[in-house]
Scaffold this motif. Structure first.
Motif, short mmCIF file in Angstrom:
data_model
loop_
_atom_site.label_atom_id
_atom_site.label_comp_id
_atom_site.label_asym_id
_atom_site.label_seq_id
_atom_site.Cartn_x
_atom_site.Cartn_y
_atom_site.Cartn_z
N ARG A 75 -9.17 2.50 5.57
CA ARG A 75 -8.15 1.43 5.55
C ARG A 75 -8.78 0.07 5.28
O ARG A 75 -8.26 -0.73 4.50
CB ARG A 75 -7.42 1.35 6.90
N ASP A 114 -3.37 13.76 -0.36
CA ASP A 114 -3.73 12.34 -0.34
C ASP A 114 -5.17 12.23 0.14
O ASP A 114 -6.10 12.53 -0.58
CB ASP A 114 -2.74 11.56 0.53
N GLN A 156 2.77 6.12 15.91
CA GLN A 156 3.28 7.33 15.27
C GLN A 156 2.17 8.36 15.06
O GLN A 156 2.35 9.54 15.28
CB GLN A 156 3.89 6.96 13.93
N PHE A 211 -4.28 4.31 -3.67
CA PHE A 211 -5.67 4.75 -3.77
C PHE A 211 -5.65 6.27 -3.77
O PHE A 211 -5.00 6.89 -2.93
CB PHE A 211 -6.47 4.25 -2.56
N GLN A 241 -2.73 4.73 14.35
CA GLN A 241 -1.90 3.52 14.38
C GLN A 241 -1.60 3.06 15.80
O GLN A 241 -0.46 2.95 16.22
CB GLN A 241 -0.62 3.75 13.58
N LEU A 264 0.85 -1.18 0.00
CA LEU A 264 0.00 0.00 0.00
C LEU A 264 0.89 1.23 0.00
O LEU A 264 1.59 1.51 0.97
CB LEU A 264 -0.88 0.02 1.24
N LEU A 265 0.87 1.96 -1.10
CA LEU A 265 1.76 3.12 -1.24
C LEU A 265 0.96 4.41 -1.11
O LEU A 265 0.02 4.64 -1.86
CB LEU A 265 2.43 3.08 -2.62
N SER A 266 1.35 5.22 -0.13
CA SER A 266 0.73 6.55 -0.01
C SER A 266 1.74 7.54 -0.57
O SER A 266 2.78 7.16 -1.07
CB SER A 266 0.45 6.85 1.45
N ILE A 319 6.17 9.43 3.74
CA ILE A 319 7.57 9.01 3.88
C ILE A 319 7.66 7.50 4.14
O ILE A 319 8.58 6.83 3.67
CB ILE A 319 8.24 9.77 5.06
N ASP A 320 6.68 6.98 4.88
CA ASP A 320 6.82 5.61 5.40
C ASP A 320 6.64 4.50 4.37
O ASP A 320 7.46 3.57 4.31
CB ASP A 320 5.79 5.39 6.52
N SER A 321 5.56 4.58 3.60
CA SER A 321 5.27 3.41 2.77
C SER A 321 6.32 3.10 1.70
O SER A 321 6.58 1.92 1.43
CB SER A 321 3.86 3.48 2.18
N GLY A 372 2.91 0.81 5.51
CA GLY A 372 3.94 1.59 6.20
C GLY A 372 3.54 1.95 7.62
O GLY A 372 4.08 2.90 8.18
N ASP A 373 2.58 1.22 8.18
CA ASP A 373 2.14 1.51 9.56
C ASP A 373 3.30 1.41 10.53
O ASP A 373 4.19 0.57 10.38
CB ASP A 373 1.06 0.51 10.00
#
Ligand code: ATP
Ligand code: MG
Length: 372
Positions: A260, A335, A284, A204, A288, A178-180, A183-185, A279-280
């Motif tokens: 989600r 997003d 944070q 998405f 999550q 899952l790409l947002s 920074i994380d995913s 990227g959970d």
């Protein structure tokens, strides 16, 4: 320089699987060379090493991106004999500044009549005879002359580059990531690919808010990650109708969690039941928490993998910088719509409450866009 010696670590340990892993790594190297337009003549597997015959410096950039490579060295190959090694080494030293040096020989096969230490001594002595300015330093050398001995050839090098480590793709199987736009995913994608998984990224997005059919920022993150895995694919799912439904039907503290769940549901119903990577990262952001992650996961029967779960934000940022996605990730990007990101999100969500909201939500068929 006429070749590159490629070293791998972890995969050498895999016993009977070793030939499969080596072949897979050689294929991954080929893909990377093609991706970066590197000229080469052949790739050969010798014991414990892969040899790439190429004199193209661009190979350095390509090899740095291949998972499964521990280190590599541009090298000169010679037909195996002490005289040939000596001649080649002296030719290389001629172009180097005077220095403290060390010769390190490694025998990939043990058939050769001389032991590694003997070769070190013979070659070291030859260097000292010809270049009296040079000094041997075993503990603190400025120049290391490496020699690797295989069955019929020897390879001589003076530089060593670090590789990515990890395992070659696709030894780990397939996953969705899952790409947002955050920074994380992208870092999560990198981490799972580094374990040898071939990934399909899924993003998405609100196609009404995005200025382009394929949002530029997402495309650039995709291309950056593709450098590590030329097989990488991106699937874009226009989700504006779903957002609208969620805003209509869900109380605000639950909206992001319902979104989600609908990500997972979309994937399972329309794509497949491959594992899903996110990227959970624990604690944070308010969405999550352990309770929330559990409640959301309970609606999915796929394996959900969260490679970043235990990292500090700073560690994720450092990794993002290292892999080259950070600068793209921090660019502004719309997003989730703000209405989906409530001021006071639920932090102890109950699956029952999510279920009641889901029962009211009506979804139309959505066609994804595939990028190869
Ligand atoms: P990121 O930096 O990856 O956006 P984040 O800490 O901002 O992570 P969230 O925005 O809550 O966290 O998202 C958690 C995870 O959900 C993301 O890491 C990503 O895997 C997934 N995700 C979030 N938004 C999207 C999206 N629009 N499309 C696909 N996946 C998404
Ligand atoms: Mg985010």
């Amino acid at each position: 320089m006429d070749c590159f010696i490629i070293r791998y670590g972890e995969i050498a340990l895999k016993g009977k699987n070793r030939p499969y892993f080596e072949k897979t790594l050689a294929n991954a190297v080929r893909r990377s060379l093609r991706h970066f337009n590197v000229r080469y003549s052949k790739i050969k597997r010798v014991r414990g090493r892969i040899l790439l015959f190429s004199d193209d410096k661009k190979a350095i950039k390509a090899l740095k991106k291949v998972f499964g490579i521990v280190s590599f060295s541009p090298a000169d190959s010679v037909e195996l004999s002490i005289d040939n090694i000596k001649e080649k080494v002296l030719g290389i030293i001629k172009n180097k500044k005077k220095s403290r040096f060390k010769v390190s020989t490694n025998r990939l096969v043990k058939e050769f009549s001389k032991k590694s230490q003997e070769i070190n001594e013979i070659i070291g002595e030859a260097i000292l005879n010809q270049f009296p300015d040079f000094e041997v330093s075993l503990d603190n050398p400025q120049l290391e002359v490496g020699i690797e001995i295989s069955k019929k050839e020897a390879y001589i090098y003076t530089e060593k580059y670090d590789g990515q480590g990890g395992l070659p793709i696709p030894t780990g199987g397939k996953v969705f990531v899952l790409l947002s736009g955050g920074i994380d995913s992208p870092v999560a994608a990198y981490q799972i690919m580094r374990r040898g998984c071939n990934a399909q990224l899924i993003h998405f997005y609100n196609e009404l808010r995005a200025q382009a059919r394929v949002p530029d920022k997402i495309k650039r993150i995709y291309y950056r990650l593709k450098e590590y895995n030329p097989l990488l694919k991106l699937i874009l799912v226009p989700f504006s109708d779903v957002e609208k439904e969620i805003i209509k039907k869900s109380p605000s503290p639950y909206r992001i969690l319902v979104l989600r769940v609908l990500f997972f549901r979309y994937i399972e119903e329309n794509l497949s039941s491959l594992p899903i990577v996110t990227g959970d990262n624990l604690g944070q952001v308010a969405s999550q928490t352990l309770d929330n992650l559990r409640a959301v996961s309970s609606f999915s029967s796929s394996l959900i993998i969260r490679p970043l779960i235990s990292l500090d934000k700073q560690e994720v940022i450092d990794l993002a910088k290292q892999i080259g996605t950070y600068d793209i990730s921090i660019e502004p990007y719309q997003d989730c719509c703000n209405l989906l990101l409530p001021k006071h999100p639920e932090t102890h969500a109950k699956a029952d409450n999510i279920k009641k909201i889901l029962d009211k939500i009506e979804l139309k068929e959505i066609k994804p866009i595939h990028l190869k």
